[in-house]
Design a protein around this motif. Sequence first.
Motif, PDB file in Angstrom:
ATOM      1  N   ALA A   1       0.983  -5.710  -6.010  1.00 55.03           N
ATOM      2  CA  ALA A   1       1.237  -7.140  -5.837  1.00 55.03           C
ATOM      3  C   ALA A   1       2.692  -7.360  -5.432  1.00 55.03           C
ATOM      4  N   ALA A   2       3.268  -6.351  -4.776  1.00 52.89           N
ATOM      5  CA  ALA A   2       4.702  -6.398  -4.468  1.00 52.89           C
ATOM      6  C   ALA A   2       4.986  -6.778  -3.019  1.00 52.89           C
ATOM      7  N   GLY A   3       3.939  -7.175  -2.284  1.00 51.91           N
ATOM      8  CA  GLY A   3       4.145  -7.561  -0.886  1.00 51.91           C
ATOM      9  C   GLY A   3       4.710  -8.968  -0.788  1.00 51.91           C
ATOM     10  N   PRO A  56       5.814 -14.936  -3.032  1.00 57.87           N
ATOM     11  CA  PRO A  56       5.032 -13.769  -2.610  1.00 57.87           C
ATOM     12  C   PRO A  56       3.541 -14.039  -2.831  1.00 57.87           C
ATOM     13  N   LYS A  57       2.727 -13.503  -1.921  1.00 56.95           N
ATOM     14  CA  LYS A  57       1.300 -13.843  -1.875  1.00 56.95           C
ATOM     15  C   LYS A  57       0.564 -13.738  -3.207  1.00 56.95           C
ATOM     16  N   ALA A  58       0.816 -12.672  -3.961  1.00 56.03           N
ATOM     17  CA  ALA A  58       0.062 -12.452  -5.203  1.00 56.03           C
ATOM     18  C   ALA A  58       0.315 -13.548  -6.236  1.00 56.03           C
ATOM     19  N   VAL A  75       0.013  -3.217 -12.966  1.00 51.18           N
ATOM     20  CA  VAL A  75       0.346  -4.253 -11.995  1.00 51.18           C
ATOM     21  C   VAL A  75       1.689  -3.884 -11.370  1.00 51.18           C
ATOM     22  N   ILE A  76       1.764  -3.896 -10.031  1.00 50.87           N
ATOM     23  CA  ILE A  76       2.983  -3.486  -9.343  1.00 50.87           C
ATOM     24  C   ILE A  76       3.564  -4.706  -8.633  1.00 50.87           C
ATOM     25  N   VAL A  77       4.761  -5.134  -9.059  1.00 50.69           N
ATOM     26  CA  VAL A  77       5.297  -6.433  -8.650  1.00 50.69           C
ATOM     27  C   VAL A  77       6.688  -6.299  -8.020  1.00 50.69           C
ATOM     28  N   GLY A  89       7.415  -2.427  -7.582  1.00 47.60           N
ATOM     29  CA  GLY A  89       6.931  -1.802  -6.352  1.00 47.60           C
ATOM     30  C   GLY A  89       8.039  -1.432  -5.391  1.00 47.60           C
ATOM     31  N   GLY A  90       7.645  -1.053  -4.177  1.00 51.40           N
ATOM     32  CA  GLY A  90       8.600  -0.593  -3.176  1.00 51.40           C
ATOM     33  C   GLY A  90       8.436  -1.311  -1.855  1.00 51.40           C
ATOM     34  N   ALA A  91       9.112  -0.786  -0.830  1.00 49.98           N
ATOM     35  CA  ALA A  91       9.183  -1.457   0.465  1.00 49.98           C
ATOM     36  C   ALA A  91       7.834  -1.502   1.182  1.00 49.98           C
ATOM     37  N   GLU A  92       7.100  -0.398   1.137  1.00 54.87           N
ATOM     38  CA  GLU A  92       5.781  -0.334   1.781  1.00 54.87           C
ATOM     39  C   GLU A  92       4.707  -0.311   0.703  1.00 54.87           C
ATOM     40  N   ARG A  93       3.477  -0.703   1.102  1.00 54.30           N
ATOM     41  CA  ARG A  93       2.382  -0.697   0.143  1.00 54.30           C
ATOM     42  C   ARG A  93       2.238   0.673  -0.520  1.00 54.30           C
ATOM     43  N   SER A  94       2.349   1.736   0.265  1.00 50.85           N
ATOM     44  CA  SER A  94       2.210   3.094  -0.301  1.00 50.85           C
ATOM     45  C   SER A  94       3.280   3.387  -1.348  1.00 50.85           C
ATOM     46  N   ASP A 124      -6.073  -4.401  -4.075  1.00 46.67           N
ATOM     47  CA  ASP A 124      -5.105  -5.402  -3.606  1.00 46.67           C
ATOM     48  C   ASP A 124      -5.185  -6.664  -4.462  1.00 46.67           C
ATOM     49  N   ALA A 125      -4.038  -7.124  -4.961  1.00 46.80           N
ATOM     50  CA  ALA A 125      -3.993  -8.397  -5.686  1.00 46.80           C
ATOM     51  C   ALA A 125      -4.548  -9.525  -4.824  1.00 46.80           C
ATOM     52  N   ALA A 126      -4.379  -9.375  -3.510  1.00 41.84           N
ATOM     53  CA  ALA A 126      -4.780 -10.422  -2.563  1.00 41.84           C
ATOM     54  C   ALA A 126      -6.295 -10.599  -2.461  1.00 41.84           C
ATOM     55  N   ARG A 127      -7.055  -9.656  -2.985  1.00 37.33           N
ATOM     56  CA  ARG A 127      -8.530  -9.781  -2.957  1.00 37.33           C
ATOM     57  C   ARG A 127      -8.962 -10.439  -4.267  1.00 37.33           C
TER      58      ARG A 127
HETATM   59  O1  C5P Z   1       0.264  -7.093   3.186  1.00 39.87           O
HETATM   60  P1  C5P Z   1      -1.106  -6.703   2.736  1.00 39.87           P
HETATM   61  O2  C5P Z   1      -2.056  -7.853   2.658  1.00 39.87           O
HETATM   62  O3  C5P Z   1      -1.677  -5.521   3.470  1.00 39.87           O
HETATM   63  O4  C5P Z   1      -0.915  -6.195   1.250  1.00 39.87           O
HETATM   64  C1  C5P Z   1      -1.999  -5.708   0.492  1.00 39.87           C
HETATM   65  C2  C5P Z   1      -1.612  -5.655  -0.981  1.00 39.87           C
HETATM   66  O5  C5P Z   1      -0.550  -4.707  -1.163  1.00 39.87           O
HETATM   67  C3  C5P Z   1      -1.094  -7.012  -1.494  1.00 39.87           C
HETATM   68  O6  C5P Z   1      -1.686  -7.263  -2.753  1.00 39.87           O
HETATM   69  C4  C5P Z   1       0.412  -6.809  -1.565  1.00 39.87           C
HETATM   70  O7  C5P Z   1       1.046  -7.562  -2.576  1.00 39.87           O
HETATM   71  C5  C5P Z   1       0.533  -5.311  -1.852  1.00 39.87           C
HETATM   72  N1  C5P Z   1       1.823  -4.737  -1.384  1.00 39.87           N
HETATM   73  C6  C5P Z   1       2.682  -4.117  -2.293  1.00 39.87           C
HETATM   74  N2  C5P Z   1       3.892  -3.602  -1.880  1.00 39.87           N
HETATM   75  C7  C5P Z   1       4.275  -3.701  -0.588  1.00 39.87           C
HETATM   76  C8  C5P Z   1       3.407  -4.314   0.360  1.00 39.87           C
HETATM   77  C9  C5P Z   1       2.184  -4.822  -0.064  1.00 39.87           C
HETATM   78  O8  C5P Z   1       2.353  -4.033  -3.482  1.00 39.87           O
HETATM   79  N3  C5P Z   1       5.464  -3.219  -0.237  1.00 39.87           N
END
Ligand code: C5P
Length: 221
Positions: free
Chosen positions: A9-11, A21-23, A51-53, A76-81, A102-105
């Motif tokens: 949930a760190a995007g 942030p979306k989450a 939960v990764i924030v 969390g970090g810069a990229e989802r991975s 994904d928190a977004a789902r």
């Molecule tokens: O951006 P996207 O919709 O692909 O992100 C999918 C999920 O990954 C989201 O729940 C988002 O919060 C998470 N994410 C993350 N860390 C990031 C990028 C995305 O936890 N750096």
Amino acid sequence: GRVVALIPAAGMGTRLGLPVPKAFVMLRERTLLQRSVSAALASGVVDQVVVIVPADLAAQIDAEYADRPEVTVTVGGAERSDSVRAGLAASGPDTELVLVHDAARALTPPALFADVVHALRDGARAVIPGLPVADTLKRVDTAETVLATPDRSELRAVGTPQGFTAELLRHAHSGGGDATDDAGLVEALGVPVQVVPGDPLAFKITTPFDLRMARLLLDES
Ligand code: C5P
């Protein structure tokens, strides 16, 4: 063995165009993240939720779940991975199966988590939910010229929760690397990935249109 659900949930969710942030966007009094955590726990197949924030929200979310020992909060970090790797690091060493969701789902039915775990218990090492695609898909070049029309019957739109043996997911992430989903890293290892029937309610809330759809679906229920 223990089943851990990692919820990245760190995007930033820039495509949604909102200041939070979306989450952490609200969907009828509850955030996307709160709904995703509840669904994972309601499935009855998850022992721990990680939960990764984003770093600046960690203290607040940690306090929110202070009375829930089955919920762990990490940064969390810069990229989802990178966020998934942070979640793996926060999972207990006795973890047998890992779900990444994904928190977004946020409207994912709890039963989908159970379906994925059951397929893992039946022997698969990597399981992802997928749906047939309704649209015809085209491969294009950078000028938007069509290069090919893949046979639709061979395509699946895949989402989360994606499930793996903990050993396999740790191995897939050990080389660093990025992928839009975790199954992509597992495929790169040559390990078979099994698709199980998905659920349209598990759609990823990405755009303002998706958010409207989610609100309308909740109004209906
Ligand atoms: O951006 P996207 O919709 O692909 O992100 C999918 C999920 O990954 C989201 O729940 C988002 O919060 C998470 N994410 C993350 N860390 C990031 C990028 C995305 O936890 N750096």
